[in-house]
Design a protein around this motif. Structure first.
Motif, mmCIF file in Angstrom:
data_model
loop_
_atom_site.group_PDB
_atom_site.id
_atom_site.type_symbol
_atom_site.label_atom_id
_atom_site.label_comp_id
_atom_site.label_asym_id
_atom_site.label_seq_id
_atom_site.Cartn_x
_atom_site.Cartn_y
_atom_site.Cartn_z
ATOM 1 N N VAL A 131 0.711 -1.123 0.048
ATOM 2 C CA VAL A 131 -0.180 -0.021 -0.035
ATOM 3 C C VAL A 131 0.978 1.289 0.059
ATOM 4 O O VAL A 131 0.548 2.203 -0.681
ATOM 5 C CB VAL A 131 -1.030 0.053 1.163
ATOM 6 N N ASN A 132 1.841 1.081 0.867
ATOM 7 C CA ASN A 132 2.770 2.399 0.958
ATOM 8 C C ASN A 132 3.408 2.675 -0.332
ATOM 9 O O ASN A 132 3.533 3.900 -0.668
ATOM 10 C CB ASN A 132 3.801 2.415 2.055
ATOM 11 N N ASP A 133 3.866 1.491 -0.910
ATOM 12 C CA ASP A 133 4.743 1.740 -2.237
ATOM 13 C C ASP A 133 3.592 2.439 -3.321
ATOM 14 O O ASP A 133 4.066 3.443 -4.170
ATOM 15 C CB ASP A 133 5.027 0.524 -3.011
ATOM 16 N N LEU A 134 2.513 2.021 -3.434
ATOM 17 C CA LEU A 134 1.583 2.385 -4.333
ATOM 18 C C LEU A 134 1.206 3.890 -3.797
ATOM 19 O O LEU A 134 0.862 4.691 -4.836
ATOM 20 C CB LEU A 134 0.200 1.553 -4.382
ATOM 21 N N VAL A 135 1.028 4.341 -2.751
ATOM 22 C CA VAL A 135 0.889 5.889 -2.226
ATOM 23 C C VAL A 135 2.073 6.545 -2.710
ATOM 24 O O VAL A 135 1.695 7.753 -3.209
ATOM 25 C CB VAL A 135 0.695 5.838 -0.504
ATOM 26 N N GLN A 136 3.092 6.084 -2.749
ATOM 27 C CA GLN A 136 4.203 6.873 -3.332
ATOM 28 C C GLN A 136 3.992 7.140 -4.606
ATOM 29 O O GLN A 136 4.458 8.041 -5.189
ATOM 30 C CB GLN A 136 5.400 6.286 -2.966
ATOM 31 N N HIS A 137 3.742 6.049 -5.480
ATOM 32 C CA HIS A 137 3.569 6.284 -6.779
ATOM 33 C C HIS A 137 2.395 7.247 -7.201
ATOM 34 O O HIS A 137 2.652 8.081 -7.966
ATOM 35 C CB HIS A 137 3.266 4.898 -7.621
ATOM 36 N N PHE A 138 1.393 7.158 -6.433
ATOM 37 C CA PHE A 138 0.300 8.108 -6.566
ATOM 38 C C PHE A 138 0.692 9.510 -6.269
ATOM 39 O O PHE A 138 0.014 10.623 -6.980
ATOM 40 C CB PHE A 138 -0.878 7.739 -5.855
ATOM 41 N N LEU A 139 1.724 9.709 -5.267
ATOM 42 C CA LEU A 139 2.139 10.956 -5.125
ATOM 43 C C LEU A 139 2.990 11.522 -5.883
ATOM 44 O O LEU A 139 3.254 12.814 -6.115
ATOM 45 C CB LEU A 139 2.626 11.016 -3.645
ATOM 46 N N ASN A 140 3.546 10.854 -6.717
ATOM 47 C CA ASN A 140 4.380 11.275 -7.699
ATOM 48 C C ASN A 140 3.907 11.810 -8.996
ATOM 49 O O ASN A 140 3.250 11.202 -9.624
ATOM 50 C CB ASN A 140 5.402 10.042 -8.244
ATOM 51 N N GLU A 141 4.063 13.366 -8.910
ATOM 52 C CA GLU A 141 3.207 13.875 -10.079
ATOM 53 C C GLU A 141 3.724 13.700 -11.468
ATOM 54 O O GLU A 141 3.077 13.778 -12.583
ATOM 55 C CB GLU A 141 3.309 15.395 -9.699
ATOM 56 N N ASN A 142 4.970 13.283 -11.439
ATOM 57 C CA ASN A 142 5.730 12.958 -12.804
ATOM 58 C C ASN A 142 5.295 11.686 -13.402
ATOM 59 O O ASN A 142 5.585 11.530 -14.665
ATOM 60 C CB ASN A 142 7.274 12.961 -12.466
ATOM 61 N N LEU A 143 4.662 10.860 -12.812
ATOM 62 C CA LEU A 143 4.284 9.582 -13.369
ATOM 63 C C LEU A 143 2.739 9.872 -14.151
ATOM 64 O O LEU A 143 1.863 10.656 -13.542
ATOM 65 C CB LEU A 143 3.834 8.547 -12.425
ATOM 66 N N ILE A 197 -5.266 2.538 0.147
ATOM 67 C CA ILE A 197 -4.713 3.738 -0.439
ATOM 68 C C ILE A 197 -5.400 4.969 0.250
ATOM 69 O O ILE A 197 -4.780 5.933 0.625
ATOM 70 C CB ILE A 197 -4.180 3.897 -1.736
ATOM 71 N N ALA A 198 -6.654 5.081 -0.078
ATOM 72 C CA ALA A 198 -7.413 6.095 0.075
ATOM 73 C C ALA A 198 -7.532 6.236 1.718
ATOM 74 O O ALA A 198 -7.474 7.473 2.512
ATOM 75 C CB ALA A 198 -9.013 6.107 -0.097
ATOM 76 N N ASN A 199 -7.442 5.238 2.436
ATOM 77 C CA ASN A 199 -7.405 5.264 4.031
ATOM 78 C C ASN A 199 -5.941 5.851 4.491
ATOM 79 O O ASN A 199 -6.073 6.432 5.370
ATOM 80 C CB ASN A 199 -7.649 4.061 4.608
ATOM 81 N N THR A 200 -5.181 5.315 3.884
ATOM 82 C CA THR A 200 -3.723 6.153 4.054
ATOM 83 C C THR A 200 -3.581 7.409 3.986
ATOM 84 O O THR A 200 -3.028 8.138 4.696
ATOM 85 C CB THR A 200 -2.518 5.235 3.371
ATOM 86 N N MET A 201 -4.107 7.675 2.788
ATOM 87 C CA MET A 201 -3.985 9.291 2.253
ATOM 88 C C MET A 201 -5.269 9.653 1.628
ATOM 89 O O MET A 201 -5.591 9.510 0.317
ATOM 90 C CB MET A 201 -2.762 9.395 1.395
ATOM 91 N N PRO A 202 -6.318 10.069 2.195
ATOM 92 C CA PRO A 202 -7.598 10.527 1.727
ATOM 93 C C PRO A 202 -7.468 11.300 0.361
ATOM 94 O O PRO A 202 -8.348 11.535 -0.476
ATOM 95 C CB PRO A 202 -8.477 11.008 2.721
ATOM 96 N N SER A 203 -6.614 12.401 0.633
ATOM 97 C CA SER A 203 -6.404 13.181 -0.366
ATOM 98 C C SER A 203 -6.082 12.615 -1.902
ATOM 99 O O SER A 203 -6.158 13.247 -2.865
ATOM 100 C CB SER A 203 -5.386 14.517 -0.263
ATOM 101 N N LEU A 204 -5.682 11.212 -2.043
ATOM 102 C CA LEU A 204 -5.521 10.582 -3.089
ATOM 103 C C LEU A 204 -6.711 10.119 -3.878
ATOM 104 O O LEU A 204 -6.494 9.474 -4.746
ATOM 105 C CB LEU A 204 -4.307 9.746 -3.011
ATOM 106 N N LEU A 205 -7.801 10.195 -3.014
ATOM 107 C CA LEU A 205 -8.926 9.428 -3.377
ATOM 108 C C LEU A 205 -9.261 9.430 -4.984
ATOM 109 O O LEU A 205 -9.522 8.647 -5.768
ATOM 110 C CB LEU A 205 -9.900 9.646 -2.496
ATOM 111 N N GLN A 206 -9.424 10.699 -5.386
ATOM 112 C CA GLN A 206 -9.647 11.128 -6.696
ATOM 113 C C GLN A 206 -8.915 10.327 -7.773
ATOM 114 O O GLN A 206 -9.489 9.801 -8.707
ATOM 115 C CB GLN A 206 -9.808 12.431 -7.104
ATOM 116 N N ARG A 207 -7.587 10.735 -7.463
ATOM 117 C CA ARG A 207 -6.753 10.070 -8.477
ATOM 118 C C ARG A 207 -6.558 8.220 -8.558
ATOM 119 O O ARG A 207 -6.585 7.780 -9.261
ATOM 120 C CB ARG A 207 -5.327 10.589 -8.156
#
Length: 184
Positions: free
Chosen positions: A100-112, A153-163
């Motif tokens: 989950v944490n690895d995926l959160v990092q990928h979703f946070l990476n705006e360059n991907l 992922i959304a539980n870990t970082m709710p701000s990523l839900l839309q993406r």
């Protein structure tokens, strides 16, 4: 896109009925977006739909495309999503925080790009599907794992839900659309 409509409805409802959903406010804010406007009961992007005598809404063409998919029955989607959420609760414990944490990092990476993130999601789902011994259909296990990962992922970082929601809908549409059509 009416094919994405079904995946969106299924994922949204899965998240809505799932236990341990710590991002309900963000989830309900997705309803205000066009992709989920049909969940408000209209199944359509505008208010020009007529209610038929049988209580269903009529479909019509908008910009040459059918706006309403009569095959998407909200109650059927709700029942299926609830069943999948039960399976998801069982799978939930099997998913390691590292994944989950690895995926959160990928979703946070705006360059991907969207494709790169979808690829990371797909790799994680496939890896988990191989690791979880299951007597259920591979497609069902894959679908549930993708939706559980979305929740985690959304539980870990709710701000990523839309993406995450958009990525998961695209992944499900690309990989499992025919399975979902058969299921619904």
């Amino acid at each position: 896109n009416e094919s994405v409509q079904m995946e969106s409805a299924l994922l949204y409802t899965f998240l809505e009925v799932s236990s341990d959903c710590r991002f309900r406010d963000q989830l309900h804010s997705l309803q205000s977006q066009e992709i989920l406007s049909f969940l408000k009961g209209s199944y359509c992007c505008d208010d020009e739909v007529e209610l038929q005598t049988d209580g269903n809404r009529s479909g019509h063409l908008q910009n040459g495309e059918l706006v309403f998919d009569p095959e998407v029955n909200e109650e059927v989607v709700r029942i299926i999503a609830a069943q999948l959420a039960e399976i998801g609760d069982q799978f939930d414990k099997e998913i390691q925080a590292r994944v989950v944490n690895d995926l959160v990092q990928h979703f946070l990476n705006e360059n991907l790009s969207g494709e790169e993130i979808t690829r990371h999601m797909s790799e994680a789902v496939e890896s988990l599907a191989r690791a979880i011994p299951s007597d259920m259909e591979r497609e069902r296990a894959t679908l549930v794992l993708a939706m559980v990962l979305t929740k985690k992922i959304a539980n870990t970082m709710p701000s990523l839900l839309q993406r995450v929601f958009r990525t998961t809908v695209n992944y499900i549409n690309q990989q499992l659309h025919n399975y979902i059509v058969r299921m619904v």
